[in-house]
Design a protein around this motif. Structure first.
Motif, PDB file in Angstrom:
ATOM      1  N   LEU A 103      79.220  15.995 -20.962  1.00  0.00           N
ATOM      2  CA  LEU A 103      78.118  15.386 -20.215  1.00  0.00           C
ATOM      3  C   LEU A 103      77.885  16.116 -18.889  1.00  0.00           C
ATOM      4  N   ALA A 104      78.971  16.434 -18.180  1.00  0.00           N
ATOM      5  CA  ALA A 104      78.825  17.143 -16.906  1.00  0.00           C
ATOM      6  C   ALA A 104      78.226  18.537 -17.112  1.00  0.00           C
ATOM      7  N   CYS A 105      78.700  19.246 -18.135  1.00  0.00           N
ATOM      8  CA  CYS A 105      78.158  20.591 -18.388  1.00  0.00           C
ATOM      9  C   CYS A 105      76.724  20.535 -18.891  1.00  0.00           C
ATOM     10  N   THR A 106      76.378  19.501 -19.656  1.00  0.00           N
ATOM     11  CA  THR A 106      74.995  19.357 -20.112  1.00  0.00           C
ATOM     12  C   THR A 106      74.058  19.100 -18.941  1.00  0.00           C
ATOM     13  N   LEU A 107      74.510  18.300 -17.987  1.00  0.00           N
ATOM     14  CA  LEU A 107      73.724  18.087 -16.778  1.00  0.00           C
ATOM     15  C   LEU A 107      73.473  19.397 -16.046  1.00  0.00           C
ATOM     16  N   GLY A 108      74.498  20.244 -15.948  1.00  0.00           N
ATOM     17  CA  GLY A 108      74.315  21.538 -15.308  1.00  0.00           C
ATOM     18  C   GLY A 108      73.373  22.446 -16.084  1.00  0.00           C
ATOM     19  N   SER A 109      73.458  22.429 -17.416  1.00  0.00           N
ATOM     20  CA  SER A 109      72.573  23.270 -18.225  1.00  0.00           C
ATOM     21  C   SER A 109      71.115  22.833 -18.096  1.00  0.00           C
ATOM     22  N   VAL A 110      70.884  21.522 -18.056  1.00  0.00           N
ATOM     23  CA  VAL A 110      69.516  21.029 -17.879  1.00  0.00           C
ATOM     24  C   VAL A 110      68.980  21.424 -16.505  1.00  0.00           C
ATOM     25  N   THR A 111      69.825  21.352 -15.488  1.00  0.00           N
ATOM     26  CA  THR A 111      69.409  21.789 -14.150  1.00  0.00           C
ATOM     27  C   THR A 111      69.076  23.277 -14.128  1.00  0.00           C
ATOM     28  N   ALA A 112      69.872  24.077 -14.819  1.00  0.00           N
ATOM     29  CA  ALA A 112      69.599  25.516 -14.890  1.00  0.00           C
ATOM     30  C   ALA A 112      68.269  25.787 -15.583  1.00  0.00           C
ATOM     31  N   LEU A 113      67.969  25.036 -16.634  1.00  0.00           N
ATOM     32  CA  LEU A 113      66.692  25.220 -17.332  1.00  0.00           C
ATOM     33  C   LEU A 113      65.509  24.863 -16.437  1.00  0.00           C
ATOM     34  N   LEU A 114      65.638  23.773 -15.688  1.00  0.00           N
ATOM     35  CA  LEU A 114      64.543  23.374 -14.797  1.00  0.00           C
ATOM     36  C   LEU A 114      64.320  24.411 -13.697  1.00  0.00           C
ATOM     37  N   VAL A 115      65.393  24.927 -13.123  1.00  0.00           N
ATOM     38  CA  VAL A 115      65.256  25.951 -12.083  1.00  0.00           C
ATOM     39  C   VAL A 115      64.648  27.221 -12.663  1.00  0.00           C
ATOM     40  N   PHE A 116      65.061  27.586 -13.857  1.00  0.00           N
ATOM     41  CA  PHE A 116      64.531  28.794 -14.487  1.00  0.00           C
ATOM     42  C   PHE A 116      63.040  28.648 -14.791  1.00  0.00           C
ATOM     43  N   LEU A 117      62.656  27.492 -15.308  1.00  0.00           N
ATOM     44  CA  LEU A 117      61.234  27.264 -15.587  1.00  0.00           C
ATOM     45  C   LEU A 117      60.418  27.221 -14.303  1.00  0.00           C
ATOM     46  N   HIS A 118      61.003  26.685 -13.235  1.00  0.00           N
ATOM     47  CA  HIS A 118      60.291  26.640 -11.955  1.00  0.00           C
ATOM     48  C   HIS A 118      60.074  28.046 -11.400  1.00  0.00           C
ATOM     49  N   LEU A 119      61.086  28.903 -11.487  1.00  0.00           N
ATOM     50  CA  LEU A 119      60.939  30.266 -10.991  1.00  0.00           C
ATOM     51  C   LEU A 119      59.986  31.090 -11.860  1.00  0.00           C
ATOM     52  N   ARG A 120      59.897  30.740 -13.116  1.00  0.00           N
ATOM     53  CA  ARG A 120      58.944  31.440 -13.990  1.00  0.00           C
ATOM     54  C   ARG A 120      57.496  31.028 -13.724  1.00  0.00           C
ATOM     55  N   GLY A 121      57.321  29.887 -13.087  1.00  0.00           N
ATOM     56  CA  GLY A 121      55.971  29.399 -12.850  1.00  0.00           C
ATOM     57  C   GLY A 121      55.437  28.510 -13.942  1.00  0.00           C
TER      58      GLY A 121
END
Length: 466
Positions: A103-121
């Protein structure tokens, strides 16, 4: 649901460790997504994209190692008496710990995806005026299977590692029992060495102890009532003399030493204290092999980037330093107890020897990471390249995870010796004794591992600078 309740009801220190695990998972997931973005944006350079993906193995290993260390120090998933009756045996607690880590690692992976999508625009437009689109593949669609596979890599690896590390193990066999207890025919208590004839087991008096038939003398003849009474009185008198000898100020009649005092009783060593870890010779051998490979690889090639053998030697040197960590920690404990030690040095050295594997392994990994980072930095600057944001993120992630793992192992060692600390305080030891012993242990480890890390880093850098 039980894993979620245990997560919500944990202590602040446990929550902080889980938050750090989620942060490390987010950083590793972001690096994996950046490697995917580079592969999408540069389809004509698959080797460069594969190299970026391969470099993500170090942050992934550091994150999984830290997740396992954080799960081992979680008091909520530790087996306790009475929990098996509620269905919370060791296997169930292991599954809960693995689920909590996932659960903790999944939370981190979802955060990484959101940051990546934000930087991509893809969410609110391209930030930073489009800087960094080289590894983000802005404007190109992301393949969903590859994205989900890379994001699930950290949670799956961490949960499997936690389940493997915390799996319930069988009880160790009792060393006092050399042979296996077996059961022969129906109704027998255990199998006997010799075969019994028919009816021998149920024969009258066959299972009675010799003492039940009356006392016997040394020659085997039955004792008379007067002799039996004399033996009973002699045994009572001997027991009374032994009790009187144990009183203060009485002569115990025990053997005495050369100076007239009683012969000292040597206490048996604690389990795991006298046995040194077996990885020290192997670690030294691998370390020497890595340095030799670096020195040999320095003869070929004109630039450090053209010598892949030098990087392989650097990796071998780091592995050797990590293998030698437990043995060096055990050696520090022995050095603390040498040359007429006092109570404080004895306590600090004993704990170091007992926890040599638990503390020495992450400490060796930290030294290997620091020496490797120093050598790779020298190699990077020798080529005249600047440090990019992803390289800096990877170095910070690996270094932070290894240091956090070392601190978590120290917390685990403190929890393991909580009973010893409480016993010392009950015996009247000063309250500052555990803290002084911990400071002495930290200073001794720093005095040995600090110069060793610098020496290994310098020796690893010399062949690369040629």
């Amino acid at each position: 649901m039980l894993a979620l309740r245990l997560t919500r009801g944990a202590r602040p220190a446990v929550q902080l460790r889980r938050l750090l695990v989620a942060t490390a998972s987010a950083g590793t997931g972001f690096l994996l997504l950046c490697a995917l973005g580079h592969a999408i944006g540069h389809p004509g350079a698959p080797s460069a994209s594969l190299l970026r993906l391969a470099w993500c193995a170090a942050p992934l290993a550091a994150t999984v190692h830290f997740a396992v260390a954080a799960a081992r120090t979680d008091p909520g998933t530790r087996p306790r008496s009475g929990l098996s009756a509620l269905g919370l045996g060791p296997a169930r607690l292991m599954a809960i710990s693995a689920t909590t880590t996932a659960l903790a690692c999944t939370l981190g992976s979802v955060t990484a995806l959101l940051v990546f999508l934000h930087l991509r625009g893809d969410l609110t437009g391209v930030p930073f005026d489009g800087a960094g689109t080289d590894f983000l593949a802005a404007g190109r669609p992301l393949p969903l299977p590859a994205t989900l596979t890379l994001l699930a890599l950290v949670p799956v690896s961490a949960s499997v590692a936690v389940a493997t590390a915390l799996r319930p193990r069988g009880r160790a066999a009792d060393p006092s029992r050399t042979e296996r207890t077996g059961y022969g025919r129906f109704g027998a208590y255990r199998a006997t060495a010799g075969r019994e004839t028919f009816g021998a087991y149920g024969r009258f008096g066959a299972r009675l102890e010799p003492a039940a038939h009356g006392r016997r003398l040394a020659g085997g003849r039955p004792a008379t009532p007067e002799q039996a009474q004399a033996q009973t009185q002699a045994q009572a008198q001997a027991q009374q003399d032994r009790g009187r000898a144990d009183l203060p100020g009485k002569d115990s009649g025990r053997p005495r030493g050369a100076e007239g005092g009683p012969v000292p009783v040597v206490a048996a060593p604690s389990p795991g204290v006298g046995r040194a870890p077996s990885g020290l010779p192997w670690g030294i051998a691998v370390l020497a092999m890595g340095l030799a490979v670096e020195a040999y690889a320095s003869r070929t090639g004109t630039a450090p980037g053209d010598r892949p053998g030098a990087v392989a030697g650097l990796v071998l040197a780091a592995v050797g330093l990590a293998l030698a960590g437990p043995g060096l920690t055990h050696l520090c404990g022995r050095l603390l107890q040498s040359v007429r030690p006092g109570a404080l040095r004895l306590l600090a050295g004993r704990v170091l020897m007992t926890e040599a594997t638990r503390i020495g392994r992450p400490l060796g990994v930290v030294c290997a990471v620091l020496s490797g980072a120093y050598a790779l930095g020298s190699l990077h600057y020798a080529d005249g390249l600047s440090v990019g944001p992803l390289t800096l993120l990877g170095v910070l992630l690996v270094t932070g995870c290894t240091v956090a793992t070392l601190l978590t192992a120290a917390v685990e060692a403190k929890q393991a010796h909580a009973g010893t600390t409480a016993a010392l305080l009950r015996l009247g030891a000063p309250a500052s004794t555990p803290r002084r012993a911990a400071a002495l242990r930290a200073g001794t480890l720093l005095a040995l591992f600090g110069p060793l890390t610098v020496v290994v880093a310098e020796l690893s850098t010399l062949p690369l600078a040629l």
